[in-house]
Design a protein around this motif. Structure first.
Motif, PDB file in Angstrom:
ATOM      1  N   ILE A  29       0.861  -1.201   0.069  1.00 32.09           N
ATOM      2  CA  ILE A  29       0.023   0.027   0.105  1.00 32.09           C
ATOM      3  C   ILE A  29       0.745   1.286  -0.035  1.00 32.09           C
ATOM      4  O   ILE A  29       0.584   2.156  -0.392  1.00 32.09           O
ATOM      5  CB  ILE A  29      -0.967  -0.132   1.170  1.00 32.09           C
ATOM      6  CG1 ILE A  29      -1.991  -0.868   1.033  1.00 32.09           C
ATOM      7  CG2 ILE A  29      -1.722   1.229   1.292  1.00 32.09           C
ATOM      8  CD1 ILE A  29      -2.855  -1.252  -0.238  1.00 32.09           C
ATOM      9  N   GLU A  30       1.947   1.327   0.627  1.00 30.57           N
ATOM     10  CA  GLU A  30       2.844   2.517   0.557  1.00 30.57           C
ATOM     11  C   GLU A  30       3.517   2.654  -0.822  1.00 30.57           C
ATOM     12  O   GLU A  30       3.518   3.835  -1.362  1.00 30.57           O
ATOM     13  CB  GLU A  30       4.044   2.110   1.657  1.00 30.57           C
ATOM     14  CG  GLU A  30       3.788   2.397   3.032  1.00 30.57           C
ATOM     15  CD  GLU A  30       3.096   3.734   3.349  1.00 30.57           C
ATOM     16  OE1 GLU A  30       3.713   4.927   2.971  1.00 30.57           O
ATOM     17  OE2 GLU A  30       2.118   3.779   4.017  1.00 30.57           O
ATOM     18  N   PHE A  31       3.703   1.408  -1.291  1.00 32.52           N
ATOM     19  CA  PHE A  31       3.965   1.450  -2.861  1.00 32.52           C
ATOM     20  C   PHE A  31       3.031   2.095  -3.808  1.00 32.52           C
ATOM     21  O   PHE A  31       3.184   3.122  -4.663  1.00 32.52           O
ATOM     22  CB  PHE A  31       4.499   0.505  -3.503  1.00 32.52           C
ATOM     23  CG  PHE A  31       5.201   0.173  -4.709  1.00 32.52           C
ATOM     24  CD1 PHE A  31       6.067   1.470  -4.991  1.00 32.52           C
ATOM     25  CD2 PHE A  31       5.011  -0.623  -5.671  1.00 32.52           C
ATOM     26  CE1 PHE A  31       6.770   1.461  -6.376  1.00 32.52           C
ATOM     27  CE2 PHE A  31       5.622  -0.520  -6.802  1.00 32.52           C
ATOM     28  CZ  PHE A  31       6.460   0.456  -7.182  1.00 32.52           C
ATOM     29  N   VAL A  32       1.759   1.864  -3.533  1.00 34.86           N
ATOM     30  CA  VAL A  32       0.604   2.292  -4.187  1.00 34.86           C
ATOM     31  C   VAL A  32       0.563   3.837  -3.994  1.00 34.86           C
ATOM     32  O   VAL A  32       0.314   4.483  -4.997  1.00 34.86           O
ATOM     33  CB  VAL A  32      -0.735   1.620  -3.847  1.00 34.86           C
ATOM     34  CG1 VAL A  32      -2.041   2.117  -4.413  1.00 34.86           C
ATOM     35  CG2 VAL A  32      -0.424   0.025  -4.414  1.00 34.86           C
ATOM     36  N   LYS A  33       0.581   4.306  -2.697  1.00 36.97           N
ATOM     37  CA  LYS A  33       0.558   5.617  -2.168  1.00 36.97           C
ATOM     38  C   LYS A  33       1.567   6.455  -3.118  1.00 36.97           C
ATOM     39  O   LYS A  33       1.260   7.314  -3.714  1.00 36.97           O
ATOM     40  CB  LYS A  33       0.822   5.942  -0.944  1.00 36.97           C
ATOM     41  CG  LYS A  33      -0.137   5.420   0.105  1.00 36.97           C
ATOM     42  CD  LYS A  33       0.047   5.709   1.479  1.00 36.97           C
ATOM     43  CE  LYS A  33      -0.539   5.458   2.693  1.00 36.97           C
ATOM     44  NZ  LYS A  33      -0.029   5.833   3.860  1.00 36.97           N
ATOM     45  N   GLU A  34       2.758   5.813  -3.160  1.00 41.36           N
ATOM     46  CA  GLU A  34       3.833   6.586  -3.820  1.00 41.36           C
ATOM     47  C   GLU A  34       3.433   6.693  -5.518  1.00 41.36           C
ATOM     48  O   GLU A  34       3.598   7.857  -6.068  1.00 41.36           O
ATOM     49  CB  GLU A  34       5.198   5.660  -3.871  1.00 41.36           C
ATOM     50  CG  GLU A  34       6.365   6.322  -4.470  1.00 41.36           C
ATOM     51  CD  GLU A  34       7.571   5.237  -4.236  1.00 41.36           C
ATOM     52  OE1 GLU A  34       8.582   5.464  -5.239  1.00 41.36           O
ATOM     53  OE2 GLU A  34       7.647   4.838  -3.070  1.00 41.36           O
ATOM     54  N   LEU A  35       2.847   5.605  -6.141  1.00 38.66           N
ATOM     55  CA  LEU A  35       2.511   5.733  -7.320  1.00 38.66           C
ATOM     56  C   LEU A  35       1.301   6.721  -7.720  1.00 38.66           C
ATOM     57  O   LEU A  35       1.433   7.344  -8.694  1.00 38.66           O
ATOM     58  CB  LEU A  35       2.182   4.097  -8.026  1.00 38.66           C
ATOM     59  CG  LEU A  35       3.223   3.135  -7.872  1.00 38.66           C
ATOM     60  CD1 LEU A  35       2.932   1.702  -8.245  1.00 38.66           C
ATOM     61  CD2 LEU A  35       4.202   3.733  -8.911  1.00 38.66           C
ATOM     62  N   LEU A  36       0.506   6.669  -6.626  1.00 40.57           N
ATOM     63  CA  LEU A  36      -0.494   7.322  -6.764  1.00 40.57           C
ATOM     64  C   LEU A  36      -0.224   8.912  -6.907  1.00 40.57           C
ATOM     65  O   LEU A  36      -0.590   9.961  -7.577  1.00 40.57           O
ATOM     66  CB  LEU A  36      -1.358   7.264  -5.490  1.00 40.57           C
ATOM     67  CG  LEU A  36      -2.537   6.153  -5.854  1.00 40.57           C
ATOM     68  CD1 LEU A  36      -3.198   5.824  -4.595  1.00 40.57           C
ATOM     69  CD2 LEU A  36      -3.422   6.429  -6.978  1.00 40.57           C
ATOM     70  N   VAL A  37       0.792   9.344  -5.844  1.00 45.65           N
ATOM     71  CA  VAL A  37       1.202  10.583  -5.845  1.00 45.65           C
ATOM     72  C   VAL A  37       2.202  11.056  -7.136  1.00 45.65           C
ATOM     73  O   VAL A  37       1.888  12.023  -7.666  1.00 45.65           O
ATOM     74  CB  VAL A  37       2.311  10.888  -4.770  1.00 45.65           C
ATOM     75  CG1 VAL A  37       3.047  12.100  -4.448  1.00 45.65           C
ATOM     76  CG2 VAL A  37       1.446  10.750  -3.271  1.00 45.65           C
ATOM     77  N   TYR A  38       2.677  10.157  -7.733  1.00 45.72           N
ATOM     78  CA  TYR A  38       3.338  10.409  -8.945  1.00 45.72           C
ATOM     79  C   TYR A  38       2.466  10.614 -10.000  1.00 45.72           C
ATOM     80  O   TYR A  38       2.813  11.432 -11.235  1.00 45.72           O
ATOM     81  CB  TYR A  38       4.211   9.423  -9.325  1.00 45.72           C
ATOM     82  CG  TYR A  38       5.568   9.071  -8.609  1.00 45.72           C
ATOM     83  CD1 TYR A  38       6.038  10.204  -7.842  1.00 45.72           C
ATOM     84  CD2 TYR A  38       6.136   7.994  -8.666  1.00 45.72           C
ATOM     85  CE1 TYR A  38       7.088   9.731  -7.061  1.00 45.72           C
ATOM     86  CE2 TYR A  38       7.397   7.782  -7.557  1.00 45.72           C
ATOM     87  CZ  TYR A  38       7.760   8.775  -7.029  1.00 45.72           C
ATOM     88  OH  TYR A  38       8.784   8.503  -6.296  1.00 45.72           O
ATOM     89  N   ASP A  39       1.335  10.179  -9.904  1.00 43.41           N
ATOM     90  CA  ASP A  39       0.173  10.476 -10.784  1.00 43.41           C
ATOM     91  C   ASP A  39       0.633  10.159 -12.485  1.00 43.41           C
ATOM     92  O   ASP A  39       0.020  10.844 -13.263  1.00 43.41           O
ATOM     93  CB  ASP A  39      -0.532  12.272 -10.648  1.00 43.41           C
ATOM     94  CG  ASP A  39      -1.697  12.094 -11.256  1.00 43.41           C
ATOM     95  OD1 ASP A  39      -2.661  11.254 -11.209  1.00 43.41           O
ATOM     96  OD2 ASP A  39      -2.024  13.541 -11.451  1.00 43.41           O
ATOM     97  N   GLU A  40       1.138   9.052 -12.475  1.00 47.54           N
ATOM     98  CA  GLU A  40       1.534   8.897 -14.164  1.00 47.54           C
ATOM     99  C   GLU A  40       0.677   7.500 -14.334  1.00 47.54           C
ATOM    100  O   GLU A  40       0.553   7.287 -15.412  1.00 47.54           O
ATOM    101  CB  GLU A  40       2.853   8.147 -13.946  1.00 47.54           C
ATOM    102  CG  GLU A  40       4.050   9.596 -13.749  1.00 47.54           C
ATOM    103  CD  GLU A  40       5.350   9.079 -13.848  1.00 47.54           C
ATOM    104  OE1 GLU A  40       5.526   7.958 -13.867  1.00 47.54           O
ATOM    105  OE2 GLU A  40       6.444   9.828 -13.629  1.00 47.54           O
TER     106      GLU A  40
END
Length: 182
Positions: free
Chosen positions: A128-139
């Protein structure tokens, strides 16, 4: 050490302390044989290394149990951040047991006693932390993230995200000031 910047910081520290031949990878600082045998790392220098690592936010682990727990964390983080679109062919317990050459029941009991949570919950939290990171990158869209991380569906990822964070993925994406946990 869970990121390239952490590895670089520890490499720089080893170089500054004259620990030539030290090798650093995620979670592990390996000292050359001569250093490990005490030829160039006396108790005073070991304490200095420990103190300087502490300043950087790391700790020197000197017990076998603590090393095993750190190895578990390292492998779980690696697996959680694997984004190749394929679901693992083996379950987490089998992967860890094979990789660390230790019975999973022993790993699980040791980890739970030390960390206060199961390996599985730790794995989910890291994903989930990785998902958060990917969501923040918004790519990537949530569907793309779910596929890349091997989730069975976007709904499964969404439900797991909400259970862990208390927020929907779209709400999290809208409030980018929410701090991530490292």
């Amino acid at each position: 050490m869970v990121c390239p910047r952490c590895v670089k910081a520890v490499e720089d520290l080893a170089r500054q302390m004259g620990l030539t031949g030290a090798q650093v990878e995620l979670g592990i600082l390996t000292l050359p044989d001569g250093v490990r045998e005490g030829k160039s790392l006396d108790q005073k220098k070991l304490e200095e290394l420990s103190n300087r690592l502490h300043v950087l936010g790391f700790e020197l682990i000197d017990s076998q149990k603590a090393r095993l727990i750190e190895q578990i964390k390292k492998e779980v983080i690696f697996l959680a951040r694997k984004a190749d679109g394929e679901k693992p062919k083996e379950n987490l317990s089998l992967i860890l047991s094979k990789k660390l050459h230790v019975d999973y029941n022993h790993l699980s009991a040791l980890f739970s006693a030390s960390e206060g949570q199961t390996i599985e919950k730790y794995h989910i939290a890291q994903r989930i932390e990785f998902v958060k990171e990917l969501l923040v990158y918004d790519e990537l869209t949530l569907s793309q993230i779910a596929f890349n991380l091997g989730y069975s569906s976007t709904a499964h990822l969404s439900a797991q995200f909400k259970k862990v964070t208390g927020l929907t993925a779209s709400h999290f994406k809208n409030i980018k000031d929410l701090k991530r946990k490292f």
